[in-house]
Design an enzyme around this catalytic site. Structure first.
Site: not given
Length: 324
Positions: A54, A205
């Site tokens: 990330y 999401r």
């Protein structure tokens, strides 16, 4: 509070997914992200989920800034295995023992800790036997560099093979009203093995946040712009499903997100969802779901609105990297 399986740590009902603070969902704001993480800890959340990919790397560094002063309040979970090139593109999955050790040392350094609470294999390396990967992970536990081990997006057989080498504390996989595949057998197997479950993307999401309708469009720096569930006819069908969920949420005086998270929590006592957010307001909305109890009738109604397989479109454009 929940326990991740019979051998895992105890966590608050929900954790905090930190990925979007550094990548994938548009530009980040470190100041607001740090406020959000600290507010989560103030509210009792103790599981912070990240990964070396990330950013890459910057999300671990962000969490490391919080750990400097609040280490004892945090179960820090990070992941390894997705290798990126200089452009930020994932070029391979690496589960070789040499890489496992190198990745762990890097995460320890960026987080600024002596031990990682939950170290997770992010994806299964099909070119390296899982026994070799988990043999290396078991060595890290023996050396005191890692406390618990987890694996993400792994099939039942892969989990069993890993578990035979060293106890798996948790399996992490996408799970929500829109992603119910783990209910086809994986959750039952984990229950038999005494393994916990960490549900990532429990709000689909953002589909289950209640913020997007059939006309939603996402900028190029938001990776949902390339996900099948967020485009064209798929998005229209999924938005219609959300409208049905919203009707029940409105009757209960809840947001769509709170109802969706309460549904995940109701699926088992050792299932811990880790909704991601970048703002304090959304965090507080999500955490309130821990106090919601759904009746059998409401759960049955949600099963009818969003049964297994109801989501239109795959989770990813290319599902070949998923081991289930």
């Amino acid at each position: 509070m929940r326990r991740l399986g019979k051998n895992g740590p105890t966590t608050f009902d929900l954790g905090l997914g930190c990925m979007g603070m550094s990548q994938f969902y548009g530009p980040g704001d470190d100041t607001e992200s740090l406020r959000t993480i600290n507010r989560a800890l103030d509210l009792g959340v103790n599981l912070l989920d990240t990964a070396d990919m990330y950013g890459p790397y910057t999300n671990e560094e962000l969490i490391g800034r919080v750990l400097r002063t609040r280490r004892e309040e945090v179960l820090v979970a990070t992941k390894f295995g997705n290798v990126k090139d200089d452009t930020g593109r994932v070029v391979r999955v690496d589960g070789t023992p040499e890489y496992v050790r190198r990745a762990c040392e890097g995460s320890l350094r960026r987080l600024g800790v002596d031990v990682i609470d939950i170290y997770c294999q992010h994806r299964v390396d099909r070119n390296t036997p899982i026994e070799e990967t988990w043999g290396a992970l078991a060595e890290l536990v023996a050396e005191g560099k890692v406390r618990y081990l987890a694996i993400s997006e792994a099939a039942e057989d892969t989990v069993r093979r890993a578990h035979a080498v060293h106890p798996v504390a948790a399996v992490q996989t996408e799970f929500s009203l829109f992603s119910r595949d783990p209910q086809r057998g994986l959750l039952r197997a984990l229950d038999d093995l005494g393994i916990g479950f960490i549900a990532y993307a429990p709000l689909g999401r953002g589909l289950l946040s209640g913020r997007y309708d059939a006309d939603a469009r996402f900028p190029d720096d938001d990776f949902r712009s390339g996900l099948p569930r967020f485009t064209g006819e798929n998005l229209r069908r999924n938005a219609a499903t959300v409208r049905g969920i919203r009707e029940l949420a409105d009757r209960r005086g809840l947001t769509v997100a709170q109802l969706a998270l309460a549904w995940v929590l109701a699926q088992g006592p050792d299932i811990v969802p880790i909704p991601g957010t970048k703002t304090v307001g959304r965090l507080e909305e999500n955490i309130a779901a821990a106090d919601v109890r759904l009746t059998d009738e409401e759960l049955a109604l949600l099963d009818g609105i969003a049964p297994v397989g109801a989501a239109a479109g795959d989770r990813y454009p290319d599902m070949s990297g998923v081991d289930i």
